[in-house]
Motif scaffolding. Structure first.
Motif, mmCIF file in Angstrom:
data_model
loop_
_atom_site.group_PDB
_atom_site.id
_atom_site.type_symbol
_atom_site.label_atom_id
_atom_site.label_comp_id
_atom_site.label_asym_id
_atom_site.label_seq_id
_atom_site.Cartn_x
_atom_site.Cartn_y
_atom_site.Cartn_z
ATOM 1 N N LEU A 65 0.832 -1.197 0.000
ATOM 2 C CA LEU A 65 0.000 0.000 0.000
ATOM 3 C C LEU A 65 0.869 1.251 0.000
ATOM 4 O O LEU A 65 0.647 2.175 -0.790
ATOM 5 N N ARG A 66 1.872 1.279 0.853
ATOM 6 C CA ARG A 66 2.713 2.459 0.993
ATOM 7 C C ARG A 66 3.745 2.603 -0.131
ATOM 8 O O ARG A 66 4.091 3.707 -0.526
ATOM 9 N N ASP A 67 4.228 1.499 -0.651
ATOM 10 C CA ASP A 67 5.351 1.564 -1.591
ATOM 11 C C ASP A 67 4.970 1.451 -3.067
ATOM 12 O O ASP A 67 5.768 1.855 -3.920
ATOM 13 N N CYS A 68 3.818 0.918 -3.369
ATOM 14 C CA CYS A 68 3.527 0.561 -4.765
ATOM 15 C C CYS A 68 2.235 1.153 -5.326
ATOM 16 O O CYS A 68 1.861 0.834 -6.454
ATOM 17 N N TYR A 69 1.551 1.985 -4.570
ATOM 18 C CA TYR A 69 0.323 2.607 -5.052
ATOM 19 C C TYR A 69 0.510 4.125 -5.109
ATOM 20 O O TYR A 69 1.280 4.699 -4.341
ATOM 21 N N THR A 70 -0.205 4.746 -6.025
ATOM 22 C CA THR A 70 -0.123 6.204 -6.137
ATOM 23 C C THR A 70 -0.764 6.854 -4.916
ATOM 24 O O THR A 70 -1.501 6.214 -4.165
ATOM 25 N N ALA A 71 -0.495 8.144 -4.754
ATOM 26 C CA ALA A 71 -1.085 8.875 -3.628
ATOM 27 C C ALA A 71 -2.609 8.829 -3.708
ATOM 28 O O ALA A 71 -3.294 8.694 -2.680
ATOM 29 N N GLU A 72 -3.161 8.921 -4.911
ATOM 30 C CA GLU A 72 -4.618 8.888 -5.062
ATOM 31 C C GLU A 72 -5.173 7.517 -4.699
ATOM 32 O O GLU A 72 -6.204 7.404 -4.030
ATOM 33 N N GLN B 8 -3.776 5.358 -2.658
ATOM 34 C CA GLN B 8 -3.641 5.218 -1.204
ATOM 35 C C GLN B 8 -4.756 5.960 -0.482
ATOM 36 O O GLN B 8 -5.317 5.453 0.499
ATOM 37 N N ALA B 9 -5.086 7.150 -0.968
ATOM 38 C CA ALA B 9 -6.160 7.923 -0.343
ATOM 39 C C ALA B 9 -7.482 7.171 -0.449
ATOM 40 O O ALA B 9 -8.278 7.134 0.506
ATOM 41 N N LEU B 10 -7.736 6.561 -1.604
ATOM 42 C CA LEU B 10 -8.955 5.772 -1.785
ATOM 43 C C LEU B 10 -8.980 4.595 -0.814
ATOM 44 O O LEU B 10 -9.995 4.341 -0.150
ATOM 45 N N MET B 11 -7.874 3.891 -0.710
ATOM 46 C CA MET B 11 -7.833 2.724 0.166
ATOM 47 C C MET B 11 -8.012 3.110 1.625
ATOM 48 O O MET B 11 -8.694 2.422 2.387
ATOM 49 N N GLU B 12 -7.417 4.225 2.019
ATOM 50 C CA GLU B 12 -7.580 4.678 3.407
ATOM 51 C C GLU B 12 -9.006 5.148 3.674
ATOM 52 O O GLU B 12 -9.551 4.911 4.759
ATOM 53 N N ALA B 13 -9.625 5.789 2.679
ATOM 54 C CA ALA B 13 -11.040 6.163 2.823
ATOM 55 C C ALA B 13 -11.896 4.909 2.984
ATOM 56 O O ALA B 13 -12.879 4.892 3.735
ATOM 57 N N GLY B 14 -11.508 3.859 2.286
ATOM 58 C CA GLY B 14 -12.232 2.596 2.390
ATOM 59 C C GLY B 14 -12.176 1.996 3.785
ATOM 60 O O GLY B 14 -13.174 1.453 4.277
ATOM 61 N N PHE B 15 -11.016 2.094 4.441
ATOM 62 C CA PHE B 15 -10.925 1.573 5.812
ATOM 63 C C PHE B 15 -11.936 2.279 6.712
ATOM 64 O O PHE B 15 -12.625 1.647 7.518
ATOM 65 N N ASN B 16 -12.021 3.598 6.578
ATOM 66 C CA ASN B 16 -13.000 4.360 7.371
ATOM 67 C C ASN B 16 -14.422 3.963 7.013
ATOM 68 O O ASN B 16 -15.287 3.831 7.885
ATOM 69 N N HIS B 17 -14.661 3.775 5.710
ATOM 70 C CA HIS B 17 -16.007 3.431 5.257
ATOM 71 C C HIS B 17 -16.449 2.074 5.797
ATOM 72 O O HIS B 17 -17.616 1.886 6.155
ATOM 73 N N ILE B 18 -15.512 1.132 5.875
ATOM 74 C CA ILE B 18 -15.844 -0.188 6.414
ATOM 75 C C ILE B 18 -16.287 -0.074 7.865
ATOM 76 O O ILE B 18 -17.279 -0.700 8.277
ATOM 77 N N ASP B 19 -15.573 0.723 8.655
ATOM 78 C CA ASP B 19 -15.962 0.877 10.058
ATOM 79 C C ASP B 19 -17.303 1.603 10.196
ATOM 80 O O ASP B 19 -18.097 1.282 11.090
ATOM 81 N N VAL B 20 -17.561 2.579 9.322
ATOM 82 C CA VAL B 20 -18.870 3.254 9.340
ATOM 83 C C VAL B 20 -19.969 2.248 9.038
ATOM 84 O O VAL B 20 -20.995 2.196 9.741
ATOM 85 N N ARG B 21 -19.779 1.439 8.010
ATOM 86 C CA ARG B 21 -20.781 0.425 7.653
ATOM 87 C C ARG B 21 -20.963 -0.576 8.774
ATOM 88 O O ARG B 21 -22.081 -1.013 9.070
#
Length: 200
Positions: free
Chosen positions: A78-85, A87-100
């Motif tokens: 996640l940190r080394d091989c994905y673009t900043a955008e 990574q931002a999507l994936m991190e937003a997803g972690f928050n979204h999973i907890d909201v759900r």
């Protein structure tokens, strides 16, 4: 199963082309990935990733995600091989999973029972396929135009990481240290796929 077949399998399984294709170099020595402690993720996020990996690839009669070291690989990639955008999507997803998870079960993902984790992961997987087909879903992804559903990125990385790990390649798939040439492979129902080509 060779690398090309694996990537085709990932794309078919997740309904989207593999996003992190420049990072594909299976079973070659690679520079060390960013360590979990240096990834800048909260303890809750690390725990969520760990439980999500094990939910998607659980231990059955073969090892699961945790035994393969998948959570640490997931975080490093996640940190080394994905673009900043991405990574931002994936991190937003972690928050979204907890909201759900809070909406449906009244507690965060890591506190769910295994059956609840599986139910939510299955729901997200189905939603991701629908989202990637252009259908309306609970996840809107408005800030991430042109990217697939976040769960698609997770699933791609989990499948790739697990089946190219030593555990996944040698204990779940079949692996030969000295592979041979291509030939028809006799198959019986229930046989494991090959990580390498058919041995001599």
């Amino acid at each position: 199963m060779n690398r090309r077949d694996l990537l085709k399998f990932i794309a078919t399984a997740t309904g989207a082309s593999f996003v992190c294709s420049p990072a594909m170099a299976v079973w070659q020595t690679q520079p060390a990935l960013t360590a979990v402690k240096d990834a800048g993720l909260s303890e809750n996020t690390v725990a969520l990733i760990t439980e999500l990996c094990e939910t998607v690839i659980p231990r059955t009669d073969t090892p699961g995600a945790k035994e393969a070291g998948l959570p640490a690989f997931f975080i490093g990639m996640l940190r080394d091989c994905y673009t900043a955008e991405q990574q931002a999507l994936m991190e937003a997803g972690f928050n979204h999973i907890d909201v759900r998870s809070q909406q449906q079960f009244g507690k965060p993902f890591v506190a769910l029972t295994q059956s609840q984790k599986t139910a939510l992961a299955s729901e997200l997987d189905a939603e991701a396929l629908a989202f990637n087909r252009g259908e309306q879903t609970a996840w809107k992804g408005d800030e991430y135009e042109g990217l697939p559903h976040y769960f698609t990125l997770y699933k791609q990385l989990m499948i790739f990481g697990f089946f190219t790990s030593k555990v996944g390649a040698t204990e779940v798939l079949r692996f030969s240290e000295v592979p041979g040439d291509y030939r028809d492979i006799p198959y019986k129902k229930g046989d494991k796929a090959w990580m390498t080509v058919w041995p001599l």
